[in-house]
Design a protein around this motif. Structure first.
Motif, PDB file in Angstrom:
ATOM      1  N   ALA A  13       0.730  -1.096   0.020  1.00 53.32           N
ATOM      2  CA  ALA A  13      -0.128  -0.079  -0.048  1.00 53.32           C
ATOM      3  C   ALA A  13       0.720   1.320  -0.070  1.00 53.32           C
ATOM      4  CB  ALA A  13      -0.868  -0.001   1.277  1.00 53.32           C
ATOM      5  N   ARG A  14       1.845   1.319   0.889  1.00 56.52           N
ATOM      6  CA  ARG A  14       2.758   2.406   0.952  1.00 56.52           C
ATOM      7  C   ARG A  14       3.514   2.734  -0.176  1.00 56.52           C
ATOM      8  NH1 ARG A  14       7.801   3.464   1.027  1.00 56.52           N
ATOM      9  NH2 ARG A  14       8.459   1.394   1.327  1.00 56.52           N
ATOM     10  N   TYR A  15       4.186   1.408  -0.887  1.00 59.80           N
ATOM     11  CA  TYR A  15       4.820   1.457  -2.030  1.00 59.80           C
ATOM     12  C   TYR A  15       4.099   2.156  -3.115  1.00 59.80           C
ATOM     13  CZ  TYR A  15       8.416   0.178  -5.294  1.00 59.80           C
ATOM     14  OH  TYR A  15       9.828   0.192  -6.192  1.00 59.80           O
ATOM     15  N   MET A  16       2.870   1.625  -3.746  1.00 62.37           N
ATOM     16  CA  MET A  16       2.129   2.083  -4.563  1.00 62.37           C
ATOM     17  C   MET A  16       1.690   3.691  -4.144  1.00 62.37           C
ATOM     18  SD  MET A  16       0.399  -1.122  -6.075  1.00 62.37           S
ATOM     19  CE  MET A  16       0.512  -0.622  -7.790  1.00 62.37           C
ATOM     20  N   LEU A  17       0.984   3.855  -3.149  1.00 58.28           N
ATOM     21  CA  LEU A  17       0.717   5.339  -2.834  1.00 58.28           C
ATOM     22  C   LEU A  17       1.889   6.161  -3.112  1.00 58.28           C
ATOM     23  CD1 LEU A  17      -1.076   4.535   0.633  1.00 58.28           C
ATOM     24  CD2 LEU A  17      -2.380   5.485  -1.469  1.00 58.28           C
ATOM     25  N   GLU A  18       3.065   6.181  -2.777  1.00 56.93           N
ATOM     26  CA  GLU A  18       4.134   6.763  -3.082  1.00 56.93           C
ATOM     27  C   GLU A  18       4.492   6.740  -4.555  1.00 56.93           C
ATOM     28  OE1 GLU A  18       7.383   6.053  -0.783  1.00 56.93           O
ATOM     29  OE2 GLU A  18       6.550   6.660   1.305  1.00 56.93           O
ATOM     30  N   ARG A  19       3.986   6.114  -5.344  1.00 53.19           N
ATOM     31  CA  ARG A  19       4.574   5.986  -6.734  1.00 53.19           C
ATOM     32  C   ARG A  19       3.167   6.164  -7.553  1.00 53.19           C
ATOM     33  NH1 ARG A  19       7.749   3.644  -3.629  1.00 53.19           N
ATOM     34  NH2 ARG A  19       9.881   3.790  -3.870  1.00 53.19           N
ATOM     35  N   PRO A  20       2.356   7.039  -7.597  1.00 52.94           N
ATOM     36  CA  PRO A  20       1.031   7.239  -8.644  1.00 52.94           C
ATOM     37  C   PRO A  20       1.205   7.132 -10.132  1.00 52.94           C
ATOM     38  CG  PRO A  20       1.139   8.962  -7.061  1.00 52.94           C
ATOM     39  CD  PRO A  20       2.582   8.487  -6.816  1.00 52.94           C
ATOM     40  N   ARG A  21       0.573   6.297 -10.505  1.00 54.36           N
ATOM     41  CA  ARG A  21       0.511   6.129 -12.187  1.00 54.36           C
ATOM     42  C   ARG A  21       1.696   5.374 -12.625  1.00 54.36           C
ATOM     43  NH1 ARG A  21      -2.532  10.819 -15.408  1.00 54.36           N
ATOM     44  NH2 ARG A  21      -4.501  11.294 -13.833  1.00 54.36           N
ATOM     45  N   THR A  22       2.515   4.627 -11.746  1.00 56.95           N
ATOM     46  CA  THR A  22       3.493   4.103 -12.106  1.00 56.95           C
ATOM     47  C   THR A  22       3.047   2.421 -12.083  1.00 56.95           C
ATOM     48  OG1 THR A  22       5.149   5.659 -11.058  1.00 56.95           O
ATOM     49  CG2 THR A  22       6.115   3.680 -11.433  1.00 56.95           C
ATOM     50  N   LEU A  23       3.793   1.937 -13.228  1.00 61.33           N
ATOM     51  CA  LEU A  23       3.390   0.537 -13.384  1.00 61.33           C
ATOM     52  C   LEU A  23       4.594  -0.460 -12.425  1.00 61.33           C
ATOM     53  CD1 LEU A  23       1.470  -1.767 -14.962  1.00 61.33           C
ATOM     54  CD2 LEU A  23       3.322  -1.770 -16.386  1.00 61.33           C
ATOM     55  N   ILE A  24       4.004  -1.067 -11.533  1.00 62.80           N
ATOM     56  CA  ILE A  24       4.676  -1.919 -10.789  1.00 62.80           C
ATOM     57  C   ILE A  24       4.572  -3.280 -11.101  1.00 62.80           C
ATOM     58  CG2 ILE A  24       5.672  -2.461  -8.359  1.00 62.80           C
ATOM     59  CD1 ILE A  24       5.281   0.739  -8.922  1.00 62.80           C
ATOM     60  N   SER A  25       5.668  -4.085 -11.605  1.00 61.15           N
ATOM     61  CA  SER A  25       5.582  -5.458 -12.105  1.00 61.15           C
ATOM     62  C   SER A  25       5.366  -6.313 -10.782  1.00 61.15           C
ATOM     63  CB  SER A  25       6.729  -5.551 -12.946  1.00 61.15           C
ATOM     64  OG  SER A  25       7.828  -5.901 -12.109  1.00 61.15           O
ATOM     65  N   LEU A  26       4.452  -7.381 -11.258  1.00 62.01           N
ATOM     66  CA  LEU A  26       4.405  -8.577 -10.328  1.00 62.01           C
ATOM     67  C   LEU A  26       5.477  -9.190  -9.953  1.00 62.01           C
ATOM     68  CD1 LEU A  26       1.501 -10.918 -11.723  1.00 62.01           C
ATOM     69  CD2 LEU A  26       1.519  -9.377  -9.521  1.00 62.01           C
ATOM     70  N   SER A  27       6.821  -9.319 -10.864  1.00 61.32           N
ATOM     71  CA  SER A  27       7.918  -9.796 -10.542  1.00 61.32           C
ATOM     72  C   SER A  27       8.642  -9.076  -9.339  1.00 61.32           C
ATOM     73  CB  SER A  27       8.801  -9.745 -11.652  1.00 61.32           C
ATOM     74  OG  SER A  27       8.075 -10.258 -12.707  1.00 61.32           O
ATOM     75  N   TYR A  28       8.557  -7.566  -9.518  1.00 57.67           N
ATOM     76  CA  TYR A  28       9.299  -6.630  -8.734  1.00 57.67           C
ATOM     77  C   TYR A  28       8.502  -7.124  -7.159  1.00 57.67           C
ATOM     78  CZ  TYR A  28      10.765  -2.836  -5.662  1.00 57.67           C
ATOM     79  OH  TYR A  28      11.116  -2.299  -4.749  1.00 57.67           O
ATOM     80  N   PHE A  29       7.325  -6.962  -7.043  1.00 56.67           N
ATOM     81  CA  PHE A  29       6.691  -7.374  -5.714  1.00 56.67           C
ATOM     82  C   PHE A  29       7.090  -8.959  -5.318  1.00 56.67           C
ATOM     83  CE2 PHE A  29       3.283  -4.038  -6.193  1.00 56.67           C
ATOM     84  CZ  PHE A  29       3.948  -3.139  -5.203  1.00 56.67           C
ATOM     85  N   ALA A  30       7.121  -9.733  -6.323  1.00 49.69           N
ATOM     86  CA  ALA A  30       7.308 -11.332  -5.808  1.00 49.69           C
ATOM     87  C   ALA A  30       9.075 -11.236  -5.313  1.00 49.69           C
ATOM     88  CB  ALA A  30       7.135 -12.120  -6.944  1.00 49.69           C
ATOM     89  N   LYS A  31       9.715 -10.653  -6.078  1.00 49.26           N
ATOM     90  CA  LYS A  31      11.085 -10.349  -5.496  1.00 49.26           C
ATOM     91  C   LYS A  31      11.265  -9.931  -4.227  1.00 49.26           C
ATOM     92  CE  LYS A  31      15.805  -9.747  -7.084  1.00 49.26           C
ATOM     93  NZ  LYS A  31      16.575  -8.576  -7.873  1.00 49.26           N
TER      94      LYS A  31
END
Lengths: 277, 277
Positions: A13-31
């Protein structure tokens, strides 16, 4: 170390709220969490549901190998109405009226809580638009422009009437101030805006709209496109140089009936939420 | 409707991240989520653990009937080092050097991602301090001051050399510019700063420190206290008018060895993290 779901949810939640409109990949979070992509997908569904139920924003998921999720903040209509009514009451205060019918707003435009909400509200209108930069005029437009730029997660650029030596080469245009009919000059650092940018123009206050028209001219000097124009408050004006803009508040001073000030909602609510209806 | 833990965690994280340093009562959360206070307490433990493990900030819990939790953002030393090295490399670019040895920084100070991190880093130094307001000088100090104010969740005020009619009554002071030895004037709207405030002074760039010294004088005119002074970058200066300040970067231009620019880390890392050690 594998992360528990509860810890993942808080950090995601924090990570995405700090980066609006940015595509974060599933792989990034998985890692990042040493977790399976299937678990991350489930986490994202929870985030999406909560953000939607609470009116925080959209969580768009992009499927496929290069897929991921993107958080786009918005403000739901109810919250927007409440916010506009709060600032309306705050501004509708005769001690704010200054000689010449000007209105003191600097305290409100220096409060992070108000700026955060105003930024989120203005960004809501451009939920589906690609915007490359926010433009404003020094000095008083800067706080709101920065707040909007944060929600859109794009840079903001500051146009000045007296570019300093620290700006480097500039592009300047002349413009007509709507109220006093004087010709003024405004400049923008050449380096601060990429040619061909899609620009959102933001300012604190608009009367006739001369400054804003000047900024629009400046955008075209950079071969850019003005995607929209948003102001915190519009004042009363006998002449209006532009008609396509949105305002959170409408401020009228020195009224005929002797009242010092009358603040009403601007045209924002109609403009933003009509499209959804 | 009772809320699931996972949904509560996502929304609580967002709610607290948007309101740094604000005490949120257990009762508020219990009502918001229609959940028992004991469940909310468990949620807060999870938030606390995650925020700590990820270096996001402190979650301070206040026990008792009037108790609750307060989120205080900080940046851990590793992340701070990485961030400072990133901006150091970014600024250490000879195309940024302008005539007179000035350095172009407006692009960096117009990027929300950099401002967010710089704001969080500067706020880290004042983790245990009460601050009522952030003060800066128009125009280029505004973005960083706003970013710091967001993390501290306090208002920011803008000192100008040409207060406009929209500022109302002002307090002005004269100050000596360190580099050119000229006497200048700066003003702050009377209404924008409460008497007796504890003020953090923030600016983009400092050479001799004349502007900052002027702001310190202005704070004392409001019977306030300067809690600290932080700048994005300090330049080289033969004379330095103040010695207590912190800088993220040190920028040197037109070096004796013929190099156009040399950027090194400022004194921030030492100042912030020495206290923890």
């Amino acid at each position: 170390m594998k992360t528990r779901r509860s810890d993942r949810l808080v950090d995601m939640a924090r990570y995405m709220l700090e980066r609006p409109r940015t595509l974060i990949s599933l792989s990034y979070f998985a890692k990042r969490y040493d977790s399976a992509k299937s678990s991350i997908s489930e986490d994202l569904s929870i985030l999406k549901r909560t953000f939607q139920e609470r009116g925080t924003g959209l969580l768009e998921t992009v499927p496929g190998a290069a897929g991921g999720a993107r958080f786009v903040p918005y403000m739901a209509e109810d919250e927007a109405k409440t916010f506009i009514e709060e600032i309306r009451q705050d501004v509708n205060d005769e001690t704010r009226v200054l000689p010449g019918g000007y209105v003191y707003l600097s305290d409100l435009l220096g409060r992070p809580d108000i700026l955060r909400q105003a930024g989120r509200l203005i960004a809501t209108q451009y939920l589906r638009d690609n915007i490359d930069a926010v433009m404003t005029a020094a000095t008083k437009g800067v706080p709101l422009a920065q707040a909007v730029a944060e929600q859109l997660n794009v840079p903001f650029v500051i146009v000045r009437d007296d570019a300093k030596v620290t700006e480097g080469p500039t592009v300047s245009v002349n413009y007509l101030t709507g109220s006093s009919k004087r010709v003024e000059k405004m400049e923008l650092s050449r380096r601060s805006l990429r040619t061909g940018s899609r620009v959102l123009v933001v300012d604190d206050f608009m009367k006739a709209g001369g400054t804003i028209q000047g900024m629009q001219t400046l955008v075209s000097e950079f071969d850019g496109t003005v995607v929209g124009t948003a102001v915190f408050a519009e004042g009363r004006s006998a002449t209006r140089l532009l008609d396509r803009f949105t305002s959170l508040l409408h401020v009228d001073t020195n009224l005929k009936n002797g009242e010092p000030i009358l603040v009403t909602a601007g045209n924002y609510l109609q403009e933003i939420y009509k499209r959804e209806a």
